[in-house]
Write a protein that holds these residues in place. Structure first.
Motif, PDB file in Angstrom:
ATOM      1  N   GLN A  50       0.847  -1.180   0.000  1.00 26.90           N
ATOM      2  CA  GLN A  50       0.000   0.000   0.000  1.00 26.90           C
ATOM      3  C   GLN A  50       0.885   1.233   0.000  1.00 26.90           C
ATOM      4  OE1 GLN A  50      -3.126  -0.047   2.910  1.00 26.90           O
ATOM      5  NE2 GLN A  50      -3.409   2.163   2.842  1.00 26.90           N
ATOM      6  N   SER A  51       0.490   2.250  -0.770  1.00 30.96           N
ATOM      7  CA  SER A  51       1.214   3.517  -0.755  1.00 30.96           C
ATOM      8  C   SER A  51       0.222   4.663  -0.611  1.00 30.96           C
ATOM      9  CB  SER A  51       2.056   3.695  -2.020  1.00 30.96           C
ATOM     10  OG  SER A  51       1.232   3.909  -3.148  1.00 30.96           O
ATOM     11  N   TYR A  52       0.716   5.755  -0.081  1.00 26.61           N
ATOM     12  CA  TYR A  52      -0.043   6.990   0.060  1.00 26.61           C
ATOM     13  C   TYR A  52       0.793   8.071  -0.601  1.00 26.61           C
ATOM     14  CZ  TYR A  52      -2.179  11.068   2.270  1.00 26.61           C
ATOM     15  OH  TYR A  52      -2.800  12.277   2.502  1.00 26.61           O
ATOM     16  N   SER A  53       0.175   8.854  -1.485  1.00 27.32           N
ATOM     17  CA  SER A  53       0.911   9.875  -2.220  1.00 27.32           C
ATOM     18  C   SER A  53       0.049  11.105  -2.411  1.00 27.32           C
ATOM     19  CB  SER A  53       1.325   9.349  -3.603  1.00 27.32           C
ATOM     20  OG  SER A  53       2.042   8.147  -3.494  1.00 27.32           O
ATOM     21  N   SER A  54       0.709  12.222  -2.677  1.00 24.20           N
ATOM     22  CA  SER A  54       0.041  13.495  -2.927  1.00 24.20           C
ATOM     23  C   SER A  54      -0.060  13.771  -4.422  1.00 24.20           C
ATOM     24  CB  SER A  54       0.833  14.627  -2.265  1.00 24.20           C
ATOM     25  OG  SER A  54       0.934  14.417  -0.885  1.00 24.20           O
ATOM     26  N   TYR A  55      -0.867  14.775  -4.754  1.00 26.03           N
ATOM     27  CA  TYR A  55      -1.045  15.180  -6.147  1.00 26.03           C
ATOM     28  C   TYR A  55       0.315  15.387  -6.823  1.00 26.03           C
ATOM     29  CZ  TYR A  55      -1.826  17.987 -10.274  1.00 26.03           C
ATOM     30  OH  TYR A  55      -1.798  18.448 -11.564  1.00 26.03           O
ATOM     31  N   GLY A  56       0.434  14.898  -8.043  1.00 31.99           N
ATOM     32  CA  GLY A  56       1.620  15.118  -8.855  1.00 31.99           C
ATOM     33  C   GLY A  56       2.696  14.063  -8.712  1.00 31.99           C
ATOM     34  N   VAL A  74      -3.895  -4.220  -8.968  1.00 27.62           N
ATOM     35  CA  VAL A  74      -3.823  -2.908  -8.314  1.00 27.62           C
ATOM     36  C   VAL A  74      -5.187  -2.234  -8.259  1.00 27.62           C
ATOM     37  CG1 VAL A  74      -1.414  -2.630  -9.011  1.00 27.62           C
ATOM     38  CG2 VAL A  74      -3.204  -1.654 -10.427  1.00 27.62           C
ATOM     39  N   ARG A  75      -5.355  -1.404  -7.212  1.00 28.72           N
ATOM     40  CA  ARG A  75      -6.583  -0.622  -7.073  1.00 28.72           C
ATOM     41  C   ARG A  75      -6.335   0.574  -6.170  1.00 28.72           C
ATOM     42  NH1 ARG A  75     -10.408  -2.280  -2.678  1.00 28.72           N
ATOM     43  NH2 ARG A  75      -9.259  -3.628  -1.251  1.00 28.72           N
ATOM     44  N   VAL A  76      -7.286   1.488  -6.154  1.00 28.02           N
ATOM     45  CA  VAL A  76      -7.199   2.708  -5.359  1.00 28.02           C
ATOM     46  C   VAL A  76      -8.337   2.711  -4.344  1.00 28.02           C
ATOM     47  CG1 VAL A  76      -7.398   5.231  -5.479  1.00 28.02           C
ATOM     48  CG2 VAL A  76      -6.065   4.001  -7.190  1.00 28.02           C
ATOM     49  N   THR A  77      -8.007   3.019  -3.090  1.00 25.80           N
ATOM     50  CA  THR A  77      -9.041   3.085  -2.048  1.00 25.80           C
ATOM     51  C   THR A  77      -9.354   4.510  -1.633  1.00 25.80           C
ATOM     52  OG1 THR A  77      -7.395   2.787  -0.304  1.00 25.80           O
ATOM     53  CG2 THR A  77      -8.513   0.802  -1.135  1.00 25.80           C
ATOM     54  N   LYS A  78      -8.518   5.459  -2.032  1.00 25.49           N
ATOM     55  CA  LYS A  78      -8.775   6.876  -1.768  1.00 25.49           C
ATOM     56  C   LYS A  78      -8.173   7.676  -2.908  1.00 25.49           C
ATOM     57  CE  LYS A  78      -7.784  10.663   1.378  1.00 25.49           C
ATOM     58  NZ  LYS A  78      -7.009  11.121   2.527  1.00 25.49           N
ATOM     59  N   GLY A  79      -8.959   8.585  -3.490  1.00 29.62           N
ATOM     60  CA  GLY A  79      -8.449   9.442  -4.539  1.00 29.62           C
ATOM     61  C   GLY A  79      -8.501   8.817  -5.917  1.00 29.62           C
ATOM     62  N   GLU A  80      -7.619   9.318  -6.812  1.00 28.60           N
ATOM     63  CA  GLU A  80      -7.589   8.856  -8.201  1.00 28.60           C
ATOM     64  C   GLU A  80      -6.157   8.865  -8.724  1.00 28.60           C
ATOM     65  OE1 GLU A  80      -9.872   9.748 -12.406  1.00 28.60           O
ATOM     66  OE2 GLU A  80      -9.511  11.448 -11.065  1.00 28.60           O
ATOM     67  N   VAL A  81      -5.820   7.843  -9.487  1.00 27.14           N
ATOM     68  CA  VAL A  81      -4.515   7.774 -10.131  1.00 27.14           C
ATOM     69  C   VAL A  81      -4.691   7.440 -11.605  1.00 27.14           C
ATOM     70  CG1 VAL A  81      -3.459   6.920  -7.983  1.00 27.14           C
ATOM     71  CG2 VAL A  81      -4.005   5.299  -9.812  1.00 27.14           C
ATOM     72  N   LEU A  82      -3.647   7.741 -12.361  1.00 23.19           N
ATOM     73  CA  LEU A  82      -3.529   7.235 -13.725  1.00 23.19           C
ATOM     74  C   LEU A  82      -2.542   6.084 -13.633  1.00 23.19           C
ATOM     75  CD1 LEU A  82      -4.298   7.677 -16.742  1.00 23.19           C
ATOM     76  CD2 LEU A  82      -2.059   8.793 -16.946  1.00 23.19           C
ATOM     77  N   ASP A  83      -3.020   4.876 -13.863  1.00 24.84           N
ATOM     78  CA  ASP A  83      -2.187   3.692 -13.742  1.00 24.84           C
ATOM     79  C   ASP A  83      -1.681   3.307 -15.122  1.00 24.84           C
ATOM     80  OD1 ASP A  83      -1.416   1.777 -11.537  1.00 24.84           O
ATOM     81  OD2 ASP A  83      -2.013   0.400 -13.125  1.00 24.84           O
ATOM     82  N   VAL A  84      -0.380   3.035 -15.220  1.00 25.08           N
ATOM     83  CA  VAL A  84       0.254   2.771 -16.512  1.00 25.08           C
ATOM     84  C   VAL A  84       0.986   1.435 -16.470  1.00 25.08           C
ATOM     85  CG1 VAL A  84       2.003   3.573 -18.155  1.00 25.08           C
ATOM     86  CG2 VAL A  84       0.518   5.227 -16.993  1.00 25.08           C
ATOM     87  N   ILE A  99      -0.675   0.962 -21.731  1.00 25.82           N
ATOM     88  CA  ILE A  99      -2.047   1.404 -21.486  1.00 25.82           C
ATOM     89  C   ILE A  99      -2.021   2.312 -20.272  1.00 25.82           C
ATOM     90  CG2 ILE A  99      -3.211  -0.597 -22.480  1.00 25.82           C
ATOM     91  CD1 ILE A  99      -3.695  -1.232 -19.324  1.00 25.82           C
ATOM     92  N   ALA A 100      -2.986   3.193 -20.214  1.00 24.39           N
ATOM     93  CA  ALA A 100      -3.155   4.093 -19.073  1.00 24.39           C
ATOM     94  C   ALA A 100      -4.632   4.054 -18.687  1.00 24.39           C
ATOM     95  CB  ALA A 100      -2.725   5.510 -19.439  1.00 24.39           C
ATOM     96  N   VAL A 101      -4.893   3.743 -17.424  1.00 21.22           N
ATOM     97  CA  VAL A 101      -6.264   3.580 -16.931  1.00 21.22           C
ATOM     98  C   VAL A 101      -6.443   4.424 -15.672  1.00 21.22           C
ATOM     99  CG1 VAL A 101      -7.957   1.909 -16.079  1.00 21.22           C
ATOM    100  CG2 VAL A 101      -6.280   1.198 -17.792  1.00 21.22           C
ATOM    101  N   ARG A 102      -7.524   5.172 -15.628  1.00 21.94           N
ATOM    102  CA  ARG A 102      -7.846   5.909 -14.401  1.00 21.94           C
ATOM    103  C   ARG A 102      -8.473   4.944 -13.397  1.00 21.94           C
ATOM    104  NH1 ARG A 102      -8.773  11.829 -14.601  1.00 21.94           N
ATOM    105  NH2 ARG A 102      -7.990  12.559 -16.601  1.00 21.94           N
ATOM    106  N   LEU A 103      -7.822   4.817 -12.264  1.00 20.29           N
ATOM    107  CA  LEU A 103      -8.344   4.008 -11.163  1.00 20.29           C
ATOM    108  C   LEU A 103      -8.683   4.964 -10.027  1.00 20.29           C
ATOM    109  CD1 LEU A 103      -5.646   1.156 -10.996  1.00 20.29           C
ATOM    110  CD2 LEU A 103      -7.763   1.191 -12.336  1.00 20.29           C
ATOM    111  N   ALA A 128      -3.837  10.113  -2.680  1.00 28.12           N
ATOM    112  CA  ALA A 128      -4.356   8.810  -3.119  1.00 28.12           C
ATOM    113  C   ALA A 128      -3.728   7.704  -2.277  1.00 28.12           C
ATOM    114  CB  ALA A 128      -4.053   8.569  -4.595  1.00 28.12           C
ATOM    115  N   GLU A 129      -4.551   6.698  -1.991  1.00 25.39           N
ATOM    116  CA  GLU A 129      -4.076   5.465  -1.382  1.00 25.39           C
ATOM    117  C   GLU A 129      -4.172   4.384  -2.448  1.00 25.39           C
ATOM    118  OE1 GLU A 129      -6.202   4.501   2.203  1.00 25.39           O
ATOM    119  OE2 GLU A 129      -5.450   6.282   3.223  1.00 25.39           O
TER     120      GLU A 129
END
Length: 182
Positions: A50-56, A74-84, A99-103, A128-129
């Motif tokens: 699990q990781s926690y990160s800020s915008y950017g 992989v999945r996101v439990t808080k916020g949104e990421v672009l997963d590549v 591929i790039a997917v918004r999770l 995001a988490e």
């Protein structure tokens, strides 16, 4: 659970069946039997991260080599990421493609990334988490990767350059053209 093909062999988007009512929601985030039945792939995961990160923040593009190569769910439990995910299997017809997917916590999508891919994500929300299951244990000596801004891959991380936050470790990753076989 619904499975959506991504155009990269064995790299799949997984849409869980979500039960919602006025109290909230419930969904099964992983079931080994269902995963194997629907995908034909092994669902034997041995490590959760699990990781926690800020915008950017941009993390990646990472992989492990040889006997320590990993498939990830992989999945996101808080916020949104672009997963590549980038296919780096030399014999693959989609070698070098990504591929790039918004999770997000809202869409609850998951991405299955098979062995033989490098992987990374950028944080599109304030924070995001990010959670991921791995089918093999981490081994520091087997770490490899590709620089996030490789010109051959030309990935749009959806983060303006002035807002990108990349670790010192990720800034020295090699270009795609110099990646050794995973």
């Amino acid at each position: 659970m619904e499975i959506e093909q991504t155009g990269l062999k064995d790299c799949l988007i997984i849409k869980p069946r979500v039960f919602e009512d006025p109290r909230g929601y419930f969904f099964e985030s992983f079931n080994q039997n269902t995963f194997e039945e629907k995908t034909g792939l092994s669902g034997r995961f041995v490590q959760d991260n699990q990781s926690y990160s800020s915008y950017g923040v941009i993390r990646g593009l990472h992989a492990q080599t040889g006997e320590f190569a990993q498939a990830k769910l992989v999945r996101v439990t808080k916020g949104e990421v672009l997963d590549v995910a980038v296919d780096v299997r030399p014999s693959s017809p989609t070698y070098g493609k990504h591929i790039a997917v918004r999770l997000s916590a809202e869409n609850k999508l998951q991405l299955y990334i098979p062995r033989g891919f490098v992987h990374g994500f950028s944080v599109l929300s304030e924070t995001a988490e990010f959670l991921y299951k791995c089918d093999n244990f981490f081994n520091k000596a087997s770490e490899t990767g590709v620089i996030y801004n490789d010109s051959d891959l030309n990935i749009d991380w959806l983060i303006p350059e002035k807002d990108q936050a990349v670790s010192d470790k990720d800034l020295v990753l090699k270009p795609f053209a110099k990646l050794q076989h995973i």
